[in-house]
Design an enzyme around this catalytic site. Structure first.
Site, PDB file in Angstrom:
ATOM      1  N   TYR A  67     -11.028   4.326   9.205  1.00 45.72           N
ATOM      2  CA  TYR A  67     -11.355   3.034   8.591  1.00 45.72           C
ATOM      3  C   TYR A  67     -12.831   2.968   8.198  1.00 45.72           C
ATOM      4  O   TYR A  67     -13.189   2.380   7.173  1.00 45.72           O
ATOM      5  CB  TYR A  67     -10.966   1.879   9.524  1.00 45.72           C
ATOM      6  CG  TYR A  67      -9.500   1.563   9.415  1.00 45.72           C
ATOM      7  CD1 TYR A  67      -8.560   2.168  10.247  1.00 45.72           C
ATOM      8  CD2 TYR A  67      -9.034   0.710   8.415  1.00 45.72           C
ATOM      9  CE1 TYR A  67      -7.198   1.918  10.098  1.00 45.72           C
ATOM     10  CE2 TYR A  67      -7.680   0.450   8.266  1.00 45.72           C
ATOM     11  CZ  TYR A  67      -6.766   1.064   9.109  1.00 45.72           C
ATOM     12  OH  TYR A  67      -5.414   0.828   8.939  1.00 45.72           O
ATOM     13  N   ASP A 103      -9.243  -4.046   0.322  1.00 42.48           N
ATOM     14  CA  ASP A 103     -10.524  -3.547  -0.215  1.00 42.48           C
ATOM     15  C   ASP A 103     -11.464  -4.655  -0.680  1.00 42.48           C
ATOM     16  O   ASP A 103     -12.597  -4.366  -1.087  1.00 42.48           O
ATOM     17  CB  ASP A 103     -10.256  -2.549  -1.355  1.00 42.48           C
ATOM     18  CG  ASP A 103      -9.450  -3.166  -2.514  1.00 42.48           C
ATOM     19  OD1 ASP A 103      -8.689  -2.422  -3.175  1.00 42.48           O
ATOM     20  OD2 ASP A 103      -9.567  -4.389  -2.747  1.00 42.48           O
ATOM     21  N   HIS A 128      -2.550  -8.249   4.201  1.00 41.71           N
ATOM     22  CA  HIS A 128      -2.743  -7.204   5.222  1.00 41.71           C
ATOM     23  C   HIS A 128      -4.157  -7.173   5.779  1.00 41.71           C
ATOM     24  O   HIS A 128      -4.561  -6.175   6.365  1.00 41.71           O
ATOM     25  CB  HIS A 128      -2.386  -5.829   4.627  1.00 41.71           C
ATOM     26  CG  HIS A 128      -0.949  -5.730   4.215  1.00 41.71           C
ATOM     27  ND1 HIS A 128      -0.509  -4.840   3.264  1.00 41.71           N
ATOM     28  CD2 HIS A 128       0.149  -6.435   4.602  1.00 41.71           C
ATOM     29  CE1 HIS A 128       0.801  -4.988   3.098  1.00 41.71           C
ATOM     30  NE2 HIS A 128       1.225  -5.951   3.891  1.00 41.71           N
ATOM     31  N   CYS A 163     -17.315 -10.691  24.567  1.00 43.74           N
ATOM     32  CA  CYS A 163     -16.622 -10.295  25.813  1.00 43.74           C
ATOM     33  C   CYS A 163     -16.732  -8.806  26.093  1.00 43.74           C
ATOM     34  O   CYS A 163     -16.200  -8.320  27.091  1.00 43.74           O
ATOM     35  CB  CYS A 163     -15.153 -10.724  25.743  1.00 43.74           C
ATOM     36  SG  CYS A 163     -14.153  -9.646  24.706  1.00 43.74           S
ATOM     37  N   GLY A 200       0.670  -2.559  -9.593  1.00 44.68           N
ATOM     38  CA  GLY A 200       0.136  -1.461  -8.786  1.00 44.68           C
ATOM     39  C   GLY A 200       0.646  -1.376  -7.372  1.00 44.68           C
ATOM     40  O   GLY A 200      -0.120  -1.097  -6.449  1.00 44.68           O
ATOM     41  N   ASN A 226       2.949  -0.896 -13.611  1.00 38.73           N
ATOM     42  CA  ASN A 226       2.861   0.156 -12.610  1.00 38.73           C
ATOM     43  C   ASN A 226       3.021   1.515 -13.296  1.00 38.73           C
ATOM     44  O   ASN A 226       3.850   1.647 -14.199  1.00 38.73           O
ATOM     45  CB  ASN A 226       3.966  -0.030 -11.554  1.00 38.73           C
ATOM     46  CG  ASN A 226       3.566   0.596 -10.229  1.00 38.73           C
ATOM     47  OD1 ASN A 226       2.661   0.130  -9.546  1.00 38.73           O
ATOM     48  ND2 ASN A 226       4.231   1.689  -9.887  1.00 38.73           N
ATOM     49  N   ALA A 244      -3.261  -0.418 -14.989  1.00 40.16           N
ATOM     50  CA  ALA A 244      -3.495  -1.875 -14.921  1.00 40.16           C
ATOM     51  C   ALA A 244      -4.773  -2.282 -15.650  1.00 40.16           C
ATOM     52  O   ALA A 244      -4.810  -3.296 -16.354  1.00 40.16           O
ATOM     53  CB  ALA A 244      -3.576  -2.289 -13.455  1.00 40.16           C
TER      54      ALA A 244
END
Ligand code: BV8
Ligand code: ZN
Length: 255
Positions: A67, A103, A128, A163, A200, A226, A244
């Protein structure tokens, strides 16, 4: 192609509540690697290995390395003409952007297209989550985070300042539920849509991929842009096989 574009424009131009669903393909021309295409993220990594809670429990360093790398790649990317055309259409009113992408490029495009006036408009619903937000695995605290991740060892991984527990990317992994209010809002938009534009996405990941089916079930025509055919193509009234960034400015322009 011309004929398809004209037909798609007719279907979308009269929409008063257009649902725009996007996937990784809308960011491909910005240089963000897609998931399943050639050179895609999943070619070097398998989703089961990295985008699951179990993977993070088993090896948080490896997951954060991936990530952290994606965040660095995406930080250098800019919105492309597809993001900007979608943002302008959302800012004009009567269109809502729902994205599977993490993104942040739709948000950047919306803020830049909105300019000084009302910067909060035209923002996407991020199904997401986001590469630029973290969540505490202990107290659940969420915070924006655009910094570099030092995944050189478990000791250098980011921890909660409140924490002390390990922080995780605030994204939805496979096998995790989407935020209920985000999911609820997305399906409300799909049910209320009078047209749906899908851009997409390979249409493989659920529940996101069910949104165009819900819109179609409620009578909304679906337009797909697409590069490849997808399971959503047969639901589409018009399916345009083109990049696109090349199609959307004309497809969504007001005149
Ligand atoms: C859930 C965030 C239940 C992280 C992502 C079996 C085992 C385990 C799970 C399942 C299973 N079967 C079904 C499931 C459910 C699973 C699922 O759908 N799996 C699929 C793969 C079969 N779904 C889930 O697990 C979801 N959660 O169901 O939870 C539950 C419910 C309640 C309580 C507890 C549990 C969660 C799904 C979310 C997963 N997270 N990402 C991260 O990004 O790291 S998914 C990931 O895939 C990205 O978000 C990405 O957006 C998404 C979909 O991929 P696409 O966006 O479509 O990208 P892709 O590369 O595939 O396609 C790009 C397309 O663009 C291509 O078609 C290409 O032709 C086109 N293209 C390329 N360039 C261009 C272009 N088009 C136009 N122009 C171009 N220039
Ligand atoms: Zn915490």
């Amino acid at each position: 192609m011309r004929d398809l574009l004209v037909r798609a424009r007719v279907l979308l131009s009269g929409a008063r509540s257009l649902l725009v669903l996007t996937g990784a393909g809308v960011s491909a021309e910005s240089g963000v690697p897609t998931f399943r295409g050639p050179g895609g993220l999943w070619e070097t990594h398998r989703p089961e290995d990295l985008a699951t809670p179990r993977a993070f429990t088993r090896d948080p360093r490896l997951v954060w390395e991936w990530y952290g790398w994606r965040r660095e790649v995406v930080s250098a990317c800019r919105p492309n003409p597809a993001h900007r055309a979608i943002a302008r259409r959302a800012l004009a009113g009567g269109a809502h952007v729902v994205t599977q992408n993490v993104d942040g490029l739709h948000e950047t495009a919306a803020r830049e297209e909105a300019g000084a006036e009302d910067p909060g408009r035209g923002l996407p619903l991020e199904l997401h989550g986001s590469l630029f937000r973290v969540r505490c695995t202990g107290c659940g605290r969420r915070s924006a985070d655009r910094g570099r991740i030092d995944a050189s060892s478990e000791e250098t991984l980011p921890r909660c300042e409140r924490c002390g527990a390990l922080l995780r990317p605030d994204v939805v992994w496979f096998g995790e539920g989407l935020e209920p209010e985000v999911l609820g809002r997305a399906f409300d938009l799909a049910r209320q849509a009078d047209a749906c534009l899908v851009v997409g996405t390979s249409g493989l990941v659920h529940p996101a991929a069910s949104l165009p089916l819900t819109a179609s079930g409620a009578g909304a025509p679906v337009v797909e842009v697409n590069l490849d055919p997808t399971p959503l193509s047969r639901t589409a009234a018009v399916s345009i096989r083109a990049p696109a960034g090349e199609v959307l400015p004309e497809l969504l322009s007001a005149r």
